[in-house]
Design a protein around this motif. Structure first.
Motif, PDB file in Angstrom:
ATOM      1  N   UNK A  64       0.842  -1.193   0.000  1.00  0.00           N
ATOM      2  CA  UNK A  64       0.000   0.000   0.000  1.00  0.00           C
ATOM      3  C   UNK A  64       0.877   1.243   0.000  1.00  0.00           C
ATOM      4  N   UNK A  65       0.542   2.197  -0.880  1.00  0.00           N
ATOM      5  CA  UNK A  65       1.161   3.522  -0.854  1.00  0.00           C
ATOM      6  C   UNK A  65       0.163   4.452  -0.178  1.00  0.00           C
ATOM      7  N   UNK A  66       0.510   4.937   1.004  1.00  0.00           N
ATOM      8  CA  UNK A  66      -0.394   5.766   1.799  1.00  0.00           C
ATOM      9  C   UNK A  66      -0.013   7.236   1.637  1.00  0.00           C
ATOM     10  N   UNK A  67      -0.998   8.075   1.297  1.00  0.00           N
ATOM     11  CA  UNK A  67      -0.768   9.504   1.134  1.00  0.00           C
ATOM     12  C   UNK A  67      -1.862  10.292   1.842  1.00  0.00           C
ATOM     13  N   UNK A  68      -1.552  11.541   2.144  1.00  0.00           N
ATOM     14  CA  UNK A  68      -2.548  12.386   2.800  1.00  0.00           C
ATOM     15  C   UNK A  68      -3.653  12.770   1.817  1.00  0.00           C
ATOM     16  N   UNK A  69      -3.255  13.243   0.645  1.00  0.00           N
ATOM     17  CA  UNK A  69      -4.200  13.678  -0.381  1.00  0.00           C
ATOM     18  C   UNK A  69      -3.663  13.258  -1.736  1.00  0.00           C
ATOM     19  N   UNK A  70      -4.568  13.125  -2.710  1.00  0.00           N
ATOM     20  CA  UNK A  70      -4.145  12.738  -4.052  1.00  0.00           C
ATOM     21  C   UNK A  70      -3.158  13.742  -4.628  1.00  0.00           C
TER      22      UNK A  70
END
Length: 209
Positions: A64-70
């Motif tokens: 999984x690549x987890x980010x705050x916002x796209x």
């Protein structure tokens, strides 16, 4: 589940790790933990980003690549976004963003095949929509900035960058590091109005990134 968190800001004076605590809290609430962080100060309108590419190189299928916002992942043009999507797909990497609730299902119990395919299709569509919105926002801000400069030039008001650019960069760095305005004023000799202007510019730049 191997979770790789990607944190990005556009300039060196912005805090790329600003969202770290939010990402950690998000996964802990779901009984998970972040295994690796990738942090960099690069424009989201640029495809070739060292830490993003390092994440892609490290990734294995199902990660999984987890980010705050796209927009932390992309403010790319359509052709570059399509290239990045292809790289993500080739690695079998799944994108989870705090501003994309449909992606949170990656943390749920494994669904049946039909449901999984349906969720993947919906999530892919939403990714494309938010990527397009992020790019449009970037272009709109750039256009308004150019229009403002052009108008100021015609009215004889545009002076370009201030002469003391190094001092202003130092001020921005001190503010970004969390120092008080009093400390920054004493250290640089700048007025409070100067600090206020630089802080406003930092906020605007962060919004553009």
């Amino acid at each position: 589940m191997f979770i790789r968190a990607y944190l990005r800001a556009s300039t060196q004076i912005q805090d790329a790790e600003r969202a770290r605590a939010d990402l950690v809290r998000f996964v802990e609430e779901r009984g998970q933990r972040i295994a690796a962080f990738y942090v960099e100060n690069e424009s989201g309108a640029k495809l070739e980003r060292p830490e993003l590419f390092r994440l892609l190189a490290d990734a294995t299928p199902g990660d999984v690549c987890l980010i705050e916002q796209i927009d932390r992942l992309t403010r790319l043009r359509t052709e570059d976004w399509n290239r990045l999507k292809a790289m993500i797909s080739d690695k079998g990497l799944r994108i989870v963003a705090l501003d994309l609730p449909t992606s949170w299902l990656m943390f749920a119990a494994k669904p049946d095949d039909f449901t999984a395919r349906l969720f993947d299709a919906v999530n892919s569509m939403m990714l494309d929509v938010l990527a397009a919105v992020s790019r449009k926002d970037y272009e709109d801000r750039r256009r308004r900035q150019a229009q403002g400069i052009a108008k100021a030039k015609t009215e004889g008001l545009y002076k370009g960058r201030p002469a003391d650019a190094k001092r202003n960069a130092d001020i921005a760095a001190l503010l970004a590091a969390g120092h008080s305005w009093t400390f920054v004023q004493r250290t640089t000799g700048a007025s409070r109005s100067t600090l206020s202007r630089i802080r406003k510019e930092m906020v605007e730049e962060a919004a553009e990134s």
